[in-house]
Structures are given as C-alpha cells and as structure tokens.
Design a protein around this motif. Structure first.
Motif, PDB file in Angstrom:
ATOM      1  N   TRP A  67       0.852  -1.187   0.000  1.00 14.21           N
ATOM      2  CA  TRP A  67       0.000   0.000   0.000  1.00 14.21           C
ATOM      3  C   TRP A  67       0.889   1.237   0.000  1.00 14.21           C
ATOM      4  N   LEU A  68       0.551   2.214  -0.858  1.00 14.59           N
ATOM      5  CA  LEU A  68       1.344   3.436  -0.998  1.00 14.59           C
ATOM      6  C   LEU A  68       0.502   4.662  -0.698  1.00 14.59           C
ATOM      7  N   ASP A  69       1.145   5.705  -0.179  1.00 18.55           N
ATOM      8  CA  ASP A  69       0.441   6.969   0.041  1.00 18.55           C
ATOM      9  C   ASP A  69       0.502   7.831  -1.221  1.00 18.55           C
ATOM     10  N   HIS A  70      -0.010   9.051  -1.143  1.00 15.72           N
ATOM     11  CA  HIS A  70      -0.085   9.921  -2.317  1.00 15.72           C
ATOM     12  C   HIS A  70       1.294  10.370  -2.815  1.00 15.72           C
ATOM     13  N   LEU A  71       2.334  10.236  -1.992  1.00 16.41           N
ATOM     14  CA  LEU A  71       3.696  10.591  -2.396  1.00 16.41           C
ATOM     15  C   LEU A  71       4.479   9.392  -2.926  1.00 16.41           C
ATOM     16  N   GLY A  72       3.866   8.218  -2.915  1.00 14.93           N
ATOM     17  CA  GLY A  72       4.533   7.012  -3.371  1.00 14.93           C
ATOM     18  C   GLY A  72       5.340   6.317  -2.291  1.00 14.93           C
ATOM     19  N   ASN A  73       5.200   6.764  -1.047  1.00 10.96           N
ATOM     20  CA  ASN A  73       5.877   6.117   0.075  1.00 10.96           C
ATOM     21  C   ASN A  73       5.115   4.864   0.487  1.00 10.96           C
ATOM     22  N   ILE A  74       5.851   3.851   0.882  1.00 14.24           N
ATOM     23  CA  ILE A  74       5.229   2.602   1.300  1.00 14.24           C
ATOM     24  C   ILE A  74       4.606   2.775   2.683  1.00 14.24           C
ATOM     25  N   ILE A  75       3.325   2.460   2.778  1.00 12.21           N
ATOM     26  CA  ILE A  75       2.614   2.487   4.054  1.00 12.21           C
ATOM     27  C   ILE A  75       2.776   1.139   4.745  1.00 12.21           C
ATOM     28  N   GLU A  76       2.580   0.082   3.979  1.00 15.66           N
ATOM     29  CA  GLU A  76       2.617  -1.257   4.562  1.00 15.66           C
ATOM     30  C   GLU A  76       2.840  -2.300   3.481  1.00 15.66           C
ATOM     31  N   ILE A  77       3.485  -3.400   3.871  1.00 21.51           N
ATOM     32  CA  ILE A  77       3.683  -4.556   3.001  1.00 21.51           C
ATOM     33  C   ILE A  77       3.179  -5.776   3.759  1.00 21.51           C
ATOM     34  N   GLN A  78       2.340  -6.575   3.086  1.00 22.31           N
ATOM     35  CA  GLN A  78       1.843  -7.803   3.716  1.00 22.31           C
ATOM     36  C   GLN A  78       1.909  -8.960   2.734  1.00 22.31           C
ATOM     37  N   LYS A  79       2.259 -10.131   3.261  1.00 22.51           N
ATOM     38  CA  LYS A  79       2.169 -11.365   2.488  1.00 22.51           C
ATOM     39  C   LYS A  79       0.750 -11.871   2.690  1.00 22.51           C
ATOM     40  N   VAL A  80       0.030 -12.086   1.607  1.00 22.84           N
ATOM     41  CA  VAL A  80      -1.372 -12.508   1.677  1.00 22.84           C
ATOM     42  C   VAL A  80      -1.476 -13.964   1.249  1.00 22.84           C
ATOM     43  N   SER A  81      -2.083 -14.758   2.104  1.00 22.19           N
ATOM     44  CA  SER A  81      -2.284 -16.176   1.828  1.00 22.19           C
ATOM     45  C   SER A  81      -3.540 -16.376   0.983  1.00 22.19           C
TER      46      SER A  81
END
Length: 120
Positions: A67-81
C-alpha cells in the motif's frame, strides 16, 4: 491494460517494477482466477485516500500487497495467503500493488518479505 513503471525503496535496496494498471471498473478482480505462473503484478490507483479491505478469495497462491500513500511512500507490506477473507492496511492509501509469488517475481517477493522464502 497499460503498463506503468514504479520505483520502490525498501531499506537500502531499490526495486523497479513494471506493473499493469487495473482500470477502475475492474478493481474488484485483481489476481482472482489467475494461474500462479501466468499472473502479472498489478497496480490499483484510487482518486483519494481510502482505507479499503482486500481479500484473496479465488486466488490459489500467495501474493504480496503493498500500500502506498499519495507521495509514493510505502505504508505497509503484507504477504497474503490464498482464500483470506479480509486484509486491511493500518492507514489510508491511494495506490495498491499486488505482486504474485511466482517464478517471475521470486527475487522481488524474497526482498519484500525480508528474506523469508516462498515455495515457487
């Protein structure tokens, strides 16, 4: 579907990704019903920040959600099963990237989940 190149910075590493931009009318589809080895990385763009749940129903393989914010910074990374009912980021976002964990994206998936290995 048009392609878009995105640069992500993960710690000291920089990753360059070619993503397929999902038209807004197909945001509900994503990786559903795709075969793991043929699946492509997708970019979903939203006009304003929102906090939206995603799911992995009808996705028979693991994938990485970024997930990225409006500046392109990463908010969160998740591995989804596979077949997960609900996945929610901690904050509002404007872009979502879905990267299938397959042979094509193996190196990227390994970097994004801090060296944890997947079965490919």
């Amino acid at each position: 579907m048009k392609k878009k190149r995105i640069n992500l910075k993960i710690g000291k590493k920089k990753i360059e990704l070619d993503l397929y931009v999902v038209p807004k009318y197909f945001h509900w589809l994503g990786l559903m019903f795709k075969r793991r080895e043929n699946a492509k990385a997708f970019l979903f763009e939203f006009p304003k920040p929102l906090q939206l749940k995603i799911h992995s129903w009808f996705v028979n393989f693991k994938f990485i959600a970024i997930w990225l914010d409006h500046l392109g910074n990463i908010i969160e990374i998740q591995k989804v099963s596979p077949w997960k009912l609900s996945v929610l980021p901690s904050r509002k976002f404007v872009k979502l990237i879905e990267i299938p964990c397959n042979r094509k994206y193996k190196d990227i998936c390994d970097i994004l989940v801090e060296g944890k290995r997947f079965k490919y």
